[in-house]
Design a protein around this motif. Structure first.
Motif, PDB file in Angstrom:
ATOM      1  N   GLY A  83       0.844  -1.187   0.000  1.00 13.65           N
ATOM      2  CA  GLY A  83       0.000   0.000   0.000  1.00 13.65           C
ATOM      3  C   GLY A  83       0.879   1.236   0.000  1.00 13.65           C
ATOM      4  O   GLY A  83       2.102   1.158  -0.162  1.00 13.65           O
ATOM      5  N   THR A  84       0.281   2.381   0.217  1.00 14.57           N
ATOM      6  CA  THR A  84       1.049   3.624   0.245  1.00 14.57           C
ATOM      7  C   THR A  84       2.100   3.596   1.344  1.00 14.57           C
ATOM      8  O   THR A  84       3.258   3.922   1.105  1.00 14.57           O
ATOM      9  CB  THR A  84       0.102   4.830   0.438  1.00 14.57           C
ATOM     10  OG1 THR A  84      -0.882   4.791  -0.595  1.00 14.57           O
ATOM     11  CG2 THR A  84       0.869   6.142   0.381  1.00 14.57           C
ATOM     12  N   ARG A  85       1.686   3.207   2.560  1.00 21.31           N
ATOM     13  CA  ARG A  85       2.622   3.129   3.680  1.00 21.31           C
ATOM     14  C   ARG A  85       2.622   1.759   4.346  1.00 21.31           C
ATOM     15  O   ARG A  85       3.484   1.476   5.176  1.00 21.31           O
ATOM     16  CB  ARG A  85       2.274   4.187   4.730  1.00 21.31           C
ATOM     17  CG  ARG A  85       2.512   5.605   4.251  1.00 21.31           C
ATOM     18  CD  ARG A  85       2.302   6.635   5.352  1.00 21.31           C
ATOM     19  NE  ARG A  85       3.029   6.288   6.552  1.00 21.31           N
ATOM     20  CZ  ARG A  85       2.513   6.348   7.781  1.00 21.31           C
ATOM     21  NH1 ARG A  85       1.284   6.737   7.976  1.00 21.31           N
ATOM     22  NH2 ARG A  85       3.242   6.007   8.818  1.00 21.31           N
ATOM     23  N   SER A  86       1.672   0.933   4.035  1.00 19.14           N
ATOM     24  CA  SER A  86       1.585  -0.382   4.684  1.00 19.14           C
ATOM     25  C   SER A  86       1.996  -1.481   3.727  1.00 19.14           C
ATOM     26  O   SER A  86       1.893  -1.339   2.508  1.00 19.14           O
ATOM     27  CB  SER A  86       0.161  -0.629   5.188  1.00 19.14           C
ATOM     28  OG  SER A  86      -0.731  -0.726   4.104  1.00 19.14           O
ATOM     29  N   ARG A  87       2.479  -2.558   4.305  1.00 17.48           N
ATOM     30  CA  ARG A  87       2.843  -3.747   3.548  1.00 17.48           C
ATOM     31  C   ARG A  87       2.272  -4.951   4.295  1.00 17.48           C
ATOM     32  O   ARG A  87       2.440  -5.067   5.518  1.00 17.48           O
ATOM     33  CB  ARG A  87       4.367  -3.935   3.447  1.00 17.48           C
ATOM     34  CG  ARG A  87       5.053  -2.978   2.476  1.00 17.48           C
ATOM     35  CD  ARG A  87       5.323  -1.630   3.139  1.00 17.48           C
ATOM     36  NE  ARG A  87       6.043  -0.719   2.274  1.00 17.48           N
ATOM     37  CZ  ARG A  87       5.453   0.196   1.499  1.00 17.48           C
ATOM     38  NH1 ARG A  87       4.155   0.279   1.420  1.00 17.48           N
ATOM     39  NH2 ARG A  87       6.190   1.033   0.790  1.00 17.48           N
ATOM     40  N   THR A  88       1.603  -5.826   3.584  1.00 17.32           N
ATOM     41  CA  THR A  88       1.141  -7.081   4.162  1.00 17.32           C
ATOM     42  C   THR A  88       2.237  -8.108   3.921  1.00 17.32           C
ATOM     43  O   THR A  88       2.775  -8.206   2.815  1.00 17.32           O
ATOM     44  CB  THR A  88      -0.186  -7.533   3.530  1.00 17.32           C
ATOM     45  OG1 THR A  88      -1.153  -6.500   3.730  1.00 17.32           O
ATOM     46  CG2 THR A  88      -0.677  -8.826   4.165  1.00 17.32           C
ATOM     47  N   VAL A  89       2.554  -8.856   4.972  1.00 21.90           N
ATOM     48  CA  VAL A  89       3.665  -9.803   4.915  1.00 21.90           C
ATOM     49  C   VAL A  89       3.183 -11.155   5.432  1.00 21.90           C
ATOM     50  O   VAL A  89       2.542 -11.236   6.485  1.00 21.90           O
ATOM     51  CB  VAL A  89       4.853  -9.305   5.769  1.00 21.90           C
ATOM     52  CG1 VAL A  89       6.026 -10.266   5.673  1.00 21.90           C
ATOM     53  CG2 VAL A  89       5.269  -7.896   5.354  1.00 21.90           C
ATOM     54  N   ASP A  90       3.467 -12.210   4.672  1.00 24.26           N
ATOM     55  CA  ASP A  90       3.219 -13.579   5.133  1.00 24.26           C
ATOM     56  C   ASP A  90       4.502 -14.124   5.751  1.00 24.26           C
ATOM     57  O   ASP A  90       5.591 -13.905   5.210  1.00 24.26           O
ATOM     58  CB  ASP A  90       2.788 -14.485   3.974  1.00 24.26           C
ATOM     59  CG  ASP A  90       1.345 -14.266   3.563  1.00 24.26           C
ATOM     60  OD1 ASP A  90       0.599 -13.579   4.292  1.00 24.26           O
ATOM     61  OD2 ASP A  90       0.961 -14.800   2.505  1.00 24.26           O
ATOM     62  N   VAL A 124       3.000  -4.284   8.303  1.00 26.05           N
ATOM     63  CA  VAL A 124       4.018  -3.340   8.750  1.00 26.05           C
ATOM     64  C   VAL A 124       3.729  -1.995   8.100  1.00 26.05           C
ATOM     65  O   VAL A 124       3.105  -1.921   7.040  1.00 26.05           O
ATOM     66  CB  VAL A 124       5.451  -3.810   8.399  1.00 26.05           C
ATOM     67  CG1 VAL A 124       5.802  -5.080   9.160  1.00 26.05           C
ATOM     68  CG2 VAL A 124       5.607  -4.033   6.911  1.00 26.05           C
ATOM     69  N   VAL A 125       4.171  -0.936   8.759  1.00 26.20           N
ATOM     70  CA  VAL A 125       3.956   0.418   8.265  1.00 26.20           C
ATOM     71  C   VAL A 125       5.295   1.126   8.199  1.00 26.20           C
ATOM     72  O   VAL A 125       6.124   1.002   9.107  1.00 26.20           O
ATOM     73  CB  VAL A 125       2.995   1.185   9.190  1.00 26.20           C
ATOM     74  CG1 VAL A 125       2.777   2.602   8.716  1.00 26.20           C
ATOM     75  CG2 VAL A 125       1.663   0.447   9.300  1.00 26.20           C
ATOM     76  N   VAL A 126       5.506   1.850   7.113  1.00 26.20           N
ATOM     77  CA  VAL A 126       6.740   2.614   6.924  1.00 26.20           C
ATOM     78  C   VAL A 126       6.383   4.090   6.737  1.00 26.20           C
ATOM     79  O   VAL A 126       5.251   4.422   6.395  1.00 26.20           O
ATOM     80  CB  VAL A 126       7.531   2.094   5.707  1.00 26.20           C
ATOM     81  CG1 VAL A 126       8.000   0.667   5.946  1.00 26.20           C
ATOM     82  CG2 VAL A 126       6.715   2.174   4.446  1.00 26.20           C
ATOM     83  N   PRO A 127       7.340   4.995   6.975  1.00 27.93           N
ATOM     84  CA  PRO A 127       7.058   6.428   6.786  1.00 27.93           C
ATOM     85  C   PRO A 127       6.702   6.717   5.325  1.00 27.93           C
ATOM     86  O   PRO A 127       7.092   6.017   4.407  1.00 27.93           O
ATOM     87  CB  PRO A 127       8.383   7.102   7.141  1.00 27.93           C
ATOM     88  CG  PRO A 127       9.146   6.107   7.945  1.00 27.93           C
ATOM     89  CD  PRO A 127       8.703   4.766   7.445  1.00 27.93           C
ATOM     90  N   ALA A 128       5.957   7.788   5.154  1.00 23.38           N
ATOM     91  CA  ALA A 128       5.613   8.229   3.795  1.00 23.38           C
ATOM     92  C   ALA A 128       6.890   8.546   3.030  1.00 23.38           C
ATOM     93  O   ALA A 128       7.869   9.041   3.607  1.00 23.38           O
ATOM     94  CB  ALA A 128       4.708   9.453   3.860  1.00 23.38           C
ATOM     95  N   ALA A 129       6.888   8.251   1.743  1.00 22.12           N
ATOM     96  CA  ALA A 129       8.058   8.546   0.903  1.00 22.12           C
ATOM     97  C   ALA A 129       8.307  10.044   0.893  1.00 22.12           C
ATOM     98  O   ALA A 129       7.391  10.851   0.867  1.00 22.12           O
ATOM     99  CB  ALA A 129       7.819   8.032  -0.510  1.00 22.12           C
ATOM    100  N   ALA A 130       9.606  10.391   0.901  1.00 27.97           N
ATOM    101  CA  ALA A 130       9.985  11.811   0.922  1.00 27.97           C
ATOM    102  C   ALA A 130       9.736  12.463  -0.421  1.00 27.97           C
ATOM    103  O   ALA A 130       9.732  11.904  -1.446  1.00 27.97           O
ATOM    104  CB  ALA A 130      11.453  11.951   1.281  1.00 27.97           C
TER     105      ALA A 130
END
Length: 130
Positions: A83-90, A124-130
């Motif tokens: 997603g924009t900031r989230s990733r689904t991980v198995d 998991v969530v990551v910061p918005a891209a700069a």
């Protein structure tokens, strides 16, 4: 490499020390494997996004087979949605080696067929891209 993508896979291996056994039969609690899932998810985020990210949630966890002290676990994380900031991980944790204390204090073997111990799906969530 950076740039989150579906299919990105990271693998860790870890020996389970006897100091982590909490139950009869040298069983290790499920939280131990969940901690390993957090570690491999961190590397996924670093590789995909250049940031350690944060674990947001599990949508499913299945404890399928016991983990024991003396095991060697192979822990695999695969990105299944970006997603924009989230990733689904198995996640999957497999026992690839097992201690055999009944044959001697330091006896162990490589398993012909790894045993699936724990599976999970997390976000998991990551910061918005700069």
């Amino acid at each position: 490499m950076t740039g989150a993508r579906v299919g990105l896979t990271v693998t860790h291996r870890r020996y389970v020390p006897y100091g982590h056994a909490h139950y009869a039969g040298n069983l290790v609690d499920g939280a131990y494997v969940l901690g390993l899932f957090g570690d491999v998810a961190t590397e996924v985020c670093i590789r995909a996004d250049g940031d350690e990210g944060l674990f947001a949630s599990y949508s499913e966890v299945q404890f399928r087979s016991p983990v024991r002290a003396g095991d060697v676990l192979e822990v695999v994380a695969t990105v299944t949605r970006v997603g924009t900031r989230s990733r689904t991980v198995d996640f999957v944790a497999r026992v690839v080696c097992r201690g055999r204390p009944e044959r001697g204090g330091s006896a162990a073997e490589v398993l012909v067929e790894p045993v699936v111990a724990v599976t999970a799906t997390g976000t998991v969530v990551v910061p918005a891209a700069a």
